[in-house]
Design an enzyme around this catalytic site. Structure first.
Site, short mmCIF file in Angstrom:
data_model
loop_
_atom_site.label_atom_id
_atom_site.label_comp_id
_atom_site.label_asym_id
_atom_site.label_seq_id
_atom_site.Cartn_x
_atom_site.Cartn_y
_atom_site.Cartn_z
N SER A 8 9.34 -6.39 -1.25
CA SER A 8 10.61 -5.67 -1.17
C SER A 8 10.37 -4.17 -1.03
CB SER A 8 11.46 -5.94 -2.42
OG SER A 8 10.74 -5.57 -3.59
N ASN A 9 9.10 -3.76 -1.09
CA ASN A 9 8.73 -2.35 -0.97
C ASN A 9 8.61 -1.99 0.51
OD1 ASN A 9 7.08 0.04 -0.75
ND2 ASN A 9 6.52 -0.22 -2.89
N GLU A 43 8.77 -13.81 -10.78
CA GLU A 43 8.21 -13.26 -12.00
C GLU A 43 6.68 -13.27 -11.90
OE1 GLU A 43 8.21 -13.88 -16.87
OE2 GLU A 43 9.31 -15.28 -15.57
N ASP A 72 -1.00 -8.33 -4.14
CA ASP A 72 -0.86 -7.69 -5.45
C ASP A 72 -2.00 -6.69 -5.56
OD1 ASP A 72 0.59 -7.34 -7.85
OD2 ASP A 72 -1.02 -8.30 -8.95
N SER A 73 -1.63 -5.48 -5.89
CA SER A 73 -2.65 -4.43 -5.90
C SER A 73 -2.32 -3.43 -6.99
CB SER A 73 -2.72 -3.73 -4.54
OG SER A 73 -1.43 -3.26 -4.16
N PHE A 169 2.01 6.26 -0.75
CA PHE A 169 2.99 6.07 -1.82
C PHE A 169 2.24 5.66 -3.09
CE2 PHE A 169 2.39 2.21 0.57
CZ PHE A 169 2.31 1.20 -0.38
N TYR A 171 0.17 5.60 -6.25
CA TYR A 171 -0.81 6.51 -6.85
C TYR A 171 -1.62 7.29 -5.81
CZ TYR A 171 0.02 3.91 -11.20
OH TYR A 171 0.60 3.34 -12.31
N HIS A 195 -7.98 -0.09 0.34
CA HIS A 195 -8.27 -1.36 -0.32
C HIS A 195 -7.44 -2.48 0.28
CE1 HIS A 195 -4.92 0.71 -2.09
NE2 HIS A 195 -4.54 -0.34 -2.77
#
Length: 211
Positions: A8-9, A43, A72-73, A169, A171, A195
């Site tokens: 959703s990003n 979740e 997932d990062s 975006f 970090y 990465h």
């Protein structure tokens, strides 16, 4: 073949689809990258990047029946990590984590989530000599009920003293990759070293053998 990019990003979707388009072009493969028909709530309760990526990809595949890719990062800061990598799988919501919560003040919460996360990392490292860190990404593609493939990428570096740069975006504004003297957010072609690209290249290598 359609491949659904499950996030959703908006910025993450753009980064992933851009990397995949370049990989597809190099290999001349018949792939179409699409957004999910609608966003679903997943979740991500696991304590590893791999498990969370798989949970999301499987949930979207089950919902829509389309091969699904999820990432997932997160950031891992050496000085914060003992038995548990931090921020790690909690990177997106590190500002809410009880670990180090004392460094954030009430007035800080006017900032965006990304800015809060970065501020918390910087404040926790103010008196810390060890600023080593790494980005980790795991990509999962679920192709059927019984079959999935995975790729992992890692980018080592250290945390800057202050945010800098307008690319990227999360970090990126406080992370300086090994071999560079500026932050990831100040590297225009960061997608070539990230990465996430490494993880996507690994999973794409396996995917192309199946097409």
């Amino acid at each position: 073949m359609k491949l659904m990019i499950c996030t959703s990003n908006k910025k993450k979707f753009e980064e992933i689809s851009s990397i995949l388009e370049s990989l597809k072009k190099d290999e001349n493969l018949d792939l179409e990258f699409v957004k999910p028909p609608k966003e679903i709530e997943v979740e991500e309760y696991a304590n590893t990047f791999l498990s969370n990526a798989y949970l999301k990809a499987k949930a979207y595949y089950n919902a829509f029946g389309i091969p699904a890719l999820a990432d997932d990062s997160g950031l891992v800061v050496e000085a914060f990590s003992d038995n548990l990598e931090r921020p790690g799988v909690y990177s997106a919501r590190f500002y809410k984590d009880s670990f180090g919560s004392h460094v954030l003040k009430e007035e800080d919460f006017k900032l965006s989530k990304d800015e809060l996360n970065n501020l918390k990392v910087l404040r926790l490292l103010e008196k810390e000599e060890n600023r080593k860190a790494k980005f980790v990404s795991v990509v999962a593609i679920v192709l059927s009920n019984n079959y999935g493939i995975f790729g992992e990428g890692e980018l080592k570096g250290h945390i800057a003293k202050e945010p800098f740069g307008n690319f990227g975006f999360g970090y990126d504004p406080i992370f300086i990759p090994e071999g560079y003297n500026t932050t990831l957010a100040n590297i225009e072609n960061k997608d070539k070293i990230s990465h996430r690209r490494q993880a996507l290249e690994a999973v794409f290598f396996m995917l192309k053998k199946m097409l």
